[in-house]
Scaffold this active site. Structure first.
Site, PDB file in Angstrom:
ATOM      1  N   HIS A 295      -9.542   0.950   5.032  1.00 34.94           N
ATOM      2  CA  HIS A 295      -8.269   1.174   5.725  1.00 34.94           C
ATOM      3  C   HIS A 295      -8.500   2.102   6.916  1.00 34.94           C
ATOM      4  CE1 HIS A 295      -4.127   2.236   6.564  1.00 34.94           C
ATOM      5  NE2 HIS A 295      -3.783   1.183   5.844  1.00 34.94           N
TER       6      HIS A 295
ATOM      7  N   ASN B 229       0.856  -1.187   0.000  1.00 35.66           N
ATOM      8  CA  ASN B 229       0.000   0.000   0.000  1.00 35.66           C
ATOM      9  C   ASN B 229       0.894   1.240   0.000  1.00 35.66           C
ATOM     10  OD1 ASN B 229      -1.850   2.003   0.433  1.00 35.66           O
ATOM     11  ND2 ASN B 229      -2.555   1.259   2.435  1.00 35.66           N
ATOM     12  N   TRP B 230       0.911   1.922  -1.129  1.00 38.43           N
ATOM     13  CA  TRP B 230       1.766   3.116  -1.245  1.00 38.43           C
ATOM     14  C   TRP B 230       1.142   4.318  -0.534  1.00 38.43           C
ATOM     15  CZ3 TRP B 230       3.193   2.983  -7.217  1.00 38.43           C
ATOM     16  CH2 TRP B 230       4.076   1.917  -7.445  1.00 38.43           C
ATOM     17  N   LYS B 231      -0.102   4.195  -0.117  1.00 39.75           N
ATOM     18  CA  LYS B 231      -0.804   5.304   0.538  1.00 39.75           C
ATOM     19  C   LYS B 231      -0.696   6.566  -0.345  1.00 39.75           C
ATOM     20  CE  LYS B 231      -0.222   2.972   4.880  1.00 39.75           C
ATOM     21  NZ  LYS B 231      -0.099   3.037   6.325  1.00 39.75           N
TER      22      LYS B 231
ATOM     23  N   GLU C  72      -6.881   4.435   7.941  1.00 42.68           N
ATOM     24  CA  GLU C  72      -6.640   5.851   7.642  1.00 42.68           C
ATOM     25  C   GLU C  72      -7.859   6.496   6.985  1.00 42.68           C
ATOM     26  OE1 GLU C  72      -2.860   5.282   5.721  1.00 42.68           O
ATOM     27  OE2 GLU C  72      -1.981   4.745   7.642  1.00 42.68           O
TER      28      GLU C  72
ATOM     29  N   GLY D 246       2.785   2.135  10.694  1.00 44.18           N
ATOM     30  CA  GLY D 246       3.720   3.242  10.510  1.00 44.18           C
ATOM     31  C   GLY D 246       4.462   3.626  11.770  1.00 44.18           C
TER      32      GLY D 246
ATOM     33  N   SER E 186       3.623  -2.388  10.176  1.00 47.53           N
ATOM     34  CA  SER E 186       5.083  -2.440  10.339  1.00 47.53           C
ATOM     35  C   SER E 186       5.672  -3.800   9.955  1.00 47.53           C
ATOM     36  CB  SER E 186       5.468  -2.067  11.776  1.00 47.53           C
ATOM     37  OG  SER E 186       5.043  -0.755  12.076  1.00 47.53           O
TER      38      SER E 186
ATOM     39  N   GLY F 151       2.888  -1.251   4.245  1.00 48.42           N
ATOM     40  CA  GLY F 151       2.910   0.154   3.873  1.00 48.42           C
ATOM     41  C   GLY F 151       4.317   0.591   3.503  1.00 48.42           C
ATOM     42  N   GLY F 152       5.032   1.143   4.459  1.00 46.84           N
ATOM     43  CA  GLY F 152       6.344   1.749   4.218  1.00 46.84           C
ATOM     44  C   GLY F 152       7.302   0.859   3.431  1.00 46.84           C
TER      45      GLY F 152
ATOM     46  N   GLU G  56      -5.386  -5.011  10.502  1.00 38.79           N
ATOM     47  CA  GLU G  56      -4.287  -4.072  10.722  1.00 38.79           C
ATOM     48  C   GLU G  56      -4.525  -3.312  12.025  1.00 38.79           C
ATOM     49  OE1 GLU G  56      -2.233  -2.739   6.914  1.00 38.79           O
ATOM     50  OE2 GLU G  56      -4.159  -1.748   6.850  1.00 38.79           O
TER      51      GLU G  56
HETATM   52  P1  13P Z   1       3.155   0.124   7.570  1.00 38.00           P
HETATM   53  O1  13P Z   1       3.671  -1.161   6.967  1.00 38.00           O
HETATM   54  O2  13P Z   1       3.906   1.322   7.076  1.00 38.00           O
HETATM   55  O3  13P Z   1       3.068   0.034   9.067  1.00 38.00           O
HETATM   56  O4  13P Z   1       1.652   0.336   7.044  1.00 38.00           O
HETATM   57  C1  13P Z   1       0.746  -0.703   7.159  1.00 38.00           C
HETATM   58  C2  13P Z   1      -0.481  -0.313   6.432  1.00 38.00           C
HETATM   59  O5  13P Z   1      -1.210   0.552   6.849  1.00 38.00           O
HETATM   60  C3  13P Z   1      -0.761  -0.998   5.156  1.00 38.00           C
HETATM   61  O6  13P Z   1      -2.035  -0.705   4.692  1.00 38.00           O
END
Ligand code: 13P
Length: 265
Positions: free
Chosen positions: A101, A15-17, A103, A187, A227, A248-249, A181
């Site tokens: 998600h 997920n590049w967000k 977020e 993050g 993470s 994510g990251g 999640e």
């Molecule tokens: P991180 O891997 O950066 O913690 O993000 C997880 C995430 O929200 C994937 O959708």
């Protein structure tokens, strides 16, 4: 669906967000996924580019990598300013979409309206009706985790409650992947331990068995996100009810992502 060892086929998503900042970085980010090619016979891989970038990159990944937008509309096209319809996603030839998600469920730390469980159910119904598959995210914020595991499990059950009738009516239950999640692990570098992840995943699978049947519980894949990195992927994925990772990251880094997939299968 099943692979050796009796578990389900692993599924790993990146997920590049809201990244990257420049379209000129996209080619390099897409090339990063070339490293996953050797694993695609054993693992499903998808990537969620930012909505603005989906159409720019959709044909630029190594074949077999799915592109799944990070959100979608609750209906078809029309007077829905700022929205992106499932019909438009389908027209681009994409087969997956991610919704729910955290977020988008009110975790921006700003007073933006949180997307509700009811809205998620409306979106999911429309996605499935249009023939697309869905990654459906759930997970508890820190305030709930601090209340203890029973509160966590109740929150997960609550986030799934509105989609139960939809799943019940769905013939091929593997069209929906649940992504668990925990918000406090996103993050932050603070991963749930493999045991913490397994505890919630097992609960979700038992819930599916109670609500539906053993075959459904066995078929639905549940990803863990928060993470996930190459060095913790193996332990997380070795848990019996963890079927993959939502990253994510680390998905923005080339070697890290293919290494992570190698460690996930
Ligand atoms: P991180 O891997 O950066 O913690 O993000 C997880 C995430 O929200 C994937 O959708």
């Amino acid at each position: 669906m099943s692979h050796a060892g009796g578990k389900r086929r692993p599924i790993v998503g990146g997920n590049w967000k809201c990244n990257p900042a420049t379209a000129s970085s996209l080619d390099e980010l897409c090339r990063n996924f070339d490293g996953v090619a050797p694993y695609l016979d054993k693992c499903d891989v998808y990537v969620c580019p930012s909505n603005l970038h989906v159409a720019l990159v959709k044909d630029n990944f190594t074949p077999g990598v799915h592109v799944a937008p990070q959100n979608c509309n609750f209906k078809g096209c029309g007077a829905y300013t700022g929205e992106m319809s499932v019909d438009q996603i389908q027209d681009l030839g994409l087969g997956w979409v991610l919704i729910g998600h955290s977020e988008r469920r009110g975790e921006f730390g700003l007073p933006t309206p949180a997307e509700s469980n009811q809205l998620m159910a409306t979106k999911l119904q429309y996605i499935l009706d249009q023939g697309l598959n869905c990654v459906f995210c759930i997970g508890e914020p820190l305030s709930i985790r601090q209340k203890g595991i029973q509160a966590v499990l109740a929150e997960c059950a609550d986030q799934l409650a509105d989609i139960v009738p939809i799943l019940r009516a769905l013939q091929d239950k593997s069209r929906v992947v649940i992504a668990y999640e925990p918000v406090w692990a996103i993050g932050t570098g603070k991963t749930a331990t493999a045991e913490q992840a397994q505890e919630v995943h097992a609960f979700i699978r038992n819930l599916l068995a109670d609500l539906f049947d053993a075959d459904t519980a066995k078929a639905v894949r549940i990803q863990y996100g928060g993470s996930v990195k190459p060095d913790n992927a193996r332990e997380l994925m070795s848990q019996p009810d963890v079927d993959g990772a939502l990253v994510g990251g680390a998905s923005l880094d080339v070697r890290v992502f293919s290494e992570l997939i190698k460690n996930s299968i």
